[in-house]
Design a protein around this motif. Structure first.
Motif, PDB file in Angstrom:
ATOM      1  N   SER A   1       0.859  -0.973   0.072  1.00 23.81           N
ATOM      2  CA  SER A   1      -0.116  -0.002  -0.204  1.00 23.81           C
ATOM      3  C   SER A   1       0.988   1.452  -0.303  1.00 23.81           C
ATOM      4  O   SER A   1       0.457   2.381  -0.557  1.00 23.81           O
ATOM      5  N   ALA A   2       2.249   1.268   0.732  1.00 22.89           N
ATOM      6  CA  ALA A   2       3.344   2.371   0.710  1.00 22.89           C
ATOM      7  C   ALA A   2       3.200   2.759  -0.317  1.00 22.89           C
ATOM      8  O   ALA A   2       3.951   3.541  -1.549  1.00 22.89           O
ATOM      9  N   LEU A   3       3.742   1.390  -1.012  1.00 23.42           N
ATOM     10  CA  LEU A   3       4.352   1.402  -2.124  1.00 23.42           C
ATOM     11  C   LEU A   3       3.444   2.375  -3.904  1.00 23.42           C
ATOM     12  O   LEU A   3       3.976   2.866  -4.391  1.00 23.42           O
ATOM     13  N   VAL A   4       2.325   2.040  -3.448  1.00 16.80           N
ATOM     14  CA  VAL A   4       1.252   2.710  -4.192  1.00 16.80           C
ATOM     15  C   VAL A   4       0.819   4.066  -3.794  1.00 16.80           C
ATOM     16  O   VAL A   4       0.646   4.249  -5.219  1.00 16.80           O
ATOM     17  N   LYS A   5       0.541   4.599  -2.699  1.00 14.55           N
ATOM     18  CA  LYS A   5       0.726   5.862  -2.338  1.00 14.55           C
ATOM     19  C   LYS A   5       2.552   7.074  -3.086  1.00 14.55           C
ATOM     20  O   LYS A   5       2.467   7.646  -3.415  1.00 14.55           O
ATOM     21  N   GLU A   6       2.949   5.902  -2.238  1.00 14.05           N
ATOM     22  CA  GLU A   6       4.717   6.712  -3.579  1.00 14.05           C
ATOM     23  C   GLU A   6       4.490   7.120  -5.200  1.00 14.05           C
ATOM     24  O   GLU A   6       5.651   7.271  -5.631  1.00 14.05           O
ATOM     25  N   GLY A   7       3.698   5.966  -5.987  1.00 16.77           N
ATOM     26  CA  GLY A   7       4.156   5.862  -7.284  1.00 16.77           C
ATOM     27  C   GLY A   7       4.423   4.975  -7.796  1.00 16.77           C
ATOM     28  O   GLY A   7       4.524   5.269  -8.620  1.00 16.77           O
ATOM     29  N   LYS A   8       4.446   4.422  -6.816  1.00 15.35           N
ATOM     30  CA  LYS A   8       5.903   3.365  -7.279  1.00 15.35           C
ATOM     31  C   LYS A   8       4.904   1.877  -7.966  1.00 15.35           C
ATOM     32  O   LYS A   8       5.255   1.126  -8.703  1.00 15.35           O
TER      33      LYS A   8
ATOM     34  N   ILE B   1       3.775  -8.670  -8.537  1.00 20.47           N
ATOM     35  CA  ILE B   1       4.207  -7.316  -9.092  1.00 20.47           C
ATOM     36  C   ILE B   1       4.614  -7.212 -10.323  1.00 20.47           C
ATOM     37  O   ILE B   1       5.303  -8.188 -11.157  1.00 20.47           O
ATOM     38  N   GLY B   2       3.621  -6.420 -11.045  1.00 21.15           N
ATOM     39  CA  GLY B   2       4.302  -7.306 -12.987  1.00 21.15           C
ATOM     40  C   GLY B   2       4.455  -8.810 -13.315  1.00 21.15           C
ATOM     41  O   GLY B   2       3.241  -9.332 -12.527  1.00 21.15           O
ATOM     42  N   PRO B   3       5.085  -9.459 -13.684  1.00 20.03           N
ATOM     43  CA  PRO B   3       5.392 -10.260 -14.122  1.00 20.03           C
ATOM     44  C   PRO B   3       5.863 -11.257 -12.734  1.00 20.03           C
ATOM     45  O   PRO B   3       6.154 -13.171 -13.167  1.00 20.03           O
ATOM     46  N   PHE B   4       6.097 -10.905 -11.489  1.00 21.63           N
ATOM     47  CA  PHE B   4       7.185 -11.243 -10.243  1.00 21.63           C
ATOM     48  C   PHE B   4       6.269 -11.674  -9.290  1.00 21.63           C
ATOM     49  O   PHE B   4       5.300 -11.134  -8.454  1.00 21.63           O
ATOM     50  N   GLU B   5       6.815 -13.042  -9.458  1.00 21.52           N
ATOM     51  CA  GLU B   5       5.059 -14.128  -8.258  1.00 21.52           C
ATOM     52  C   GLU B   5       6.474 -14.904  -7.133  1.00 21.52           C
ATOM     53  O   GLU B   5       7.293 -15.046  -7.286  1.00 21.52           O
TER      54      GLU B   5
ATOM     55  N   GLU C   1       6.507 -16.134  -2.720  1.00 22.88           N
ATOM     56  CA  GLU C   1       5.543 -16.278  -2.110  1.00 22.88           C
ATOM     57  C   GLU C   1       6.122 -15.862  -0.330  1.00 22.88           C
ATOM     58  O   GLU C   1       7.115 -16.179  -0.953  1.00 22.88           O
ATOM     59  N   GLY C   2       5.042 -16.127   0.058  1.00 27.76           N
ATOM     60  CA  GLY C   2       5.617 -16.187   1.705  1.00 27.76           C
ATOM     61  C   GLY C   2       5.828 -14.388   1.939  1.00 27.76           C
ATOM     62  O   GLY C   2       5.438 -13.655   1.197  1.00 27.76           O
ATOM     63  N   ASN C   3       6.486 -13.975   3.137  1.00 29.87           N
ATOM     64  CA  ASN C   3       7.339 -13.039   3.611  1.00 29.87           C
ATOM     65  C   ASN C   3       7.804 -12.152   3.457  1.00 29.87           C
ATOM     66  O   ASN C   3       8.440 -12.878   2.238  1.00 29.87           O
ATOM     67  N   GLN C   4       7.130 -11.070   2.413  1.00 28.12           N
ATOM     68  CA  GLN C   4       8.435 -10.245   1.858  1.00 28.12           C
ATOM     69  C   GLN C   4       8.709  -8.947   2.881  1.00 28.12           C
ATOM     70  O   GLN C   4       7.821  -8.153   2.617  1.00 28.12           O
ATOM     71  N   SER C   5      10.369  -8.433   2.302  1.00 27.61           N
ATOM     72  CA  SER C   5      10.527  -7.081   3.296  1.00 27.61           C
ATOM     73  C   SER C   5       9.726  -5.914   2.388  1.00 27.61           C
ATOM     74  O   SER C   5      10.110  -6.473   0.995  1.00 27.61           O
ATOM     75  N   GLN C   6      10.078  -5.082   3.251  1.00 34.03           N
ATOM     76  CA  GLN C   6       9.988  -3.014   2.106  1.00 34.03           C
ATOM     77  C   GLN C   6      11.268  -3.954   1.479  1.00 34.03           C
ATOM     78  O   GLN C   6      10.293  -3.070   0.045  1.00 34.03           O
ATOM     79  N   GLY C   7      12.552  -4.007   1.160  1.00 33.05           N
ATOM     80  CA  GLY C   7      13.121  -3.842   0.140  1.00 33.05           C
ATOM     81  C   GLY C   7      12.913  -4.634  -0.427  1.00 33.05           C
ATOM     82  O   GLY C   7      13.648  -4.124  -1.743  1.00 33.05           O
ATOM     83  N   GLU C   8      12.874  -5.797  -0.140  1.00 34.23           N
ATOM     84  CA  GLU C   8      12.500  -6.716  -1.824  1.00 34.23           C
ATOM     85  C   GLU C   8      11.146  -6.703  -2.444  1.00 34.23           C
ATOM     86  O   GLU C   8      11.370  -6.585  -3.591  1.00 34.23           O
ATOM     87  N   LEU C   9      10.530  -6.229  -1.562  1.00 34.93           N
ATOM     88  CA  LEU C   9       9.106  -5.656  -3.099  1.00 34.93           C
ATOM     89  C   LEU C   9       9.717  -4.126  -3.619  1.00 34.93           C
ATOM     90  O   LEU C   9       9.261  -4.136  -4.620  1.00 34.93           O
ATOM     91  N   GLU C  10      10.780  -3.108  -2.844  1.00 28.36           N
ATOM     92  CA  GLU C  10      10.372  -2.048  -3.335  1.00 28.36           C
ATOM     93  C   GLU C  10      11.455  -2.446  -4.673  1.00 28.36           C
ATOM     94  O   GLU C  10      11.494  -2.583  -6.008  1.00 28.36           O
ATOM     95  N   ARG C  11      12.567  -4.084  -4.753  1.00 26.04           N
ATOM     96  CA  ARG C  11      13.132  -4.170  -5.307  1.00 26.04           C
ATOM     97  C   ARG C  11      12.866  -4.958  -6.517  1.00 26.04           C
ATOM     98  O   ARG C  11      12.748  -4.700  -8.081  1.00 26.04           O
ATOM     99  N   TRP C  12      11.649  -5.481  -6.776  1.00 30.65           N
ATOM    100  CA  TRP C  12      10.933  -5.679  -7.654  1.00 30.65           C
ATOM    101  C   TRP C  12      10.217  -5.301  -8.174  1.00 30.65           C
ATOM    102  O   TRP C  12       9.503  -5.895  -9.236  1.00 30.65           O
ATOM    103  N   THR C  13       9.560  -4.389  -7.538  1.00 28.89           N
ATOM    104  CA  THR C  13       8.821  -3.518  -8.192  1.00 28.89           C
ATOM    105  C   THR C  13       9.596  -2.757  -9.617  1.00 28.89           C
ATOM    106  O   THR C  13       9.444  -2.427 -10.593  1.00 28.89           O
TER     107      THR C  13
END
Length: 211
Positions: free
Chosen positions: A27-34, A63-67, A69-81
């Motif tokens: 949700s934070a990444l949506v708010k940031e426009g990422k 996220i896009g084409p990347f699937e 699984e499981g818990n993901q850190s903020q850094g990982e979610l930003e990286r794949w975004t």
């Protein structure tokens, strides 16, 4: 050139320990426009969505084409975004899938886009590649044995067979045999005189495979 912000899909379920934190970070990444859009689905209410994507576990994120699984850190979610936004990271994603024991997903992606075999095989040249990922590459290549799709990998495998590292030459010799084409025969015959016994043995086996 950067693309527009990718969209994301998050599958959650009641009682999931990690779902709230992943939802908060996305949700934070949506708010940031990422991220352009975030769709959240409760799979208890909509089990058909989990069936469509082929998962039984949550949180599950695409996220896009990347699937993922499981818990993901903020850094990982930003990286794949970031990778999804810029059409990068396919090799990293292959490594991630193989490390998490999902070679079938890599095989599916290669079937869909055969040119991505180059990204998969390029991982072999990384000295930091985890052993689980290296083994996973072998699983994928053996699943593709005899399929015309493997011919896309021939130029890359011929180049890898010239590596100064014996382990990489051995891998290349094995995969050249899986291609099942006479175009690999001249290089395999040269590898019969390789300085390393493992390479010579695998090259001989691969020539028999082609025959």
């Amino acid at each position: 050139m950067a693309r527009s912000a990718p969209d994301a899909l998050l599958l959650i379920a009641p009682g999931c320990t990690h779902c709230p934190s992943v939802l908060q970070e996305l949700s934070a990444l949506v708010k940031e426009g990422k991220l352009g859009r975030l769709e959240v689905v409760n799979i208890v209410e909509h089990p058909e969505v989990a069936q469509q994507v082929g998962t039984r576990s949550v949180p599950w994120t695409r996220i896009g084409p990347f699937e993922l699984e499981g818990n993901q850190s903020q850094g990982e979610l930003e990286r794949w975004t970031g990778h999804a936004a810029n059409d990068t990271g396919v090799a990293d994603y292959f490594s991630h899938l193989l490390e998490t024991q999902r070679p079938h997903r890599v095989t599916e992606m290669v079937h869909a886009e055969p040119q991505q075999l180059d990204s998969l095989l390029a991982l072999l040249e990384s000295e930091e590649l985890p052993m689980a990922a290296r083994i996973g590459i072998g699983v994928v290549m053996e699943e593709l044995q005899g399929e015309p799709i493997l011919l896309h990998s021939l130029p890359t495998l011929l180049r890898l067979s010239e590596s100064q590292h014996a382990s990489l030459r051995a891998d290349a010799a094995h995969y050249l045999g899986l291609c099942g084409t006479n175009a690999a025969r001249p290089r395999l015959q040269e590898l019969l005189d390789d300085e390393h016994p493992d390479v010579r043995e695998i090259a001989a086996d691969s020539l028999q495979e082609i025959d």
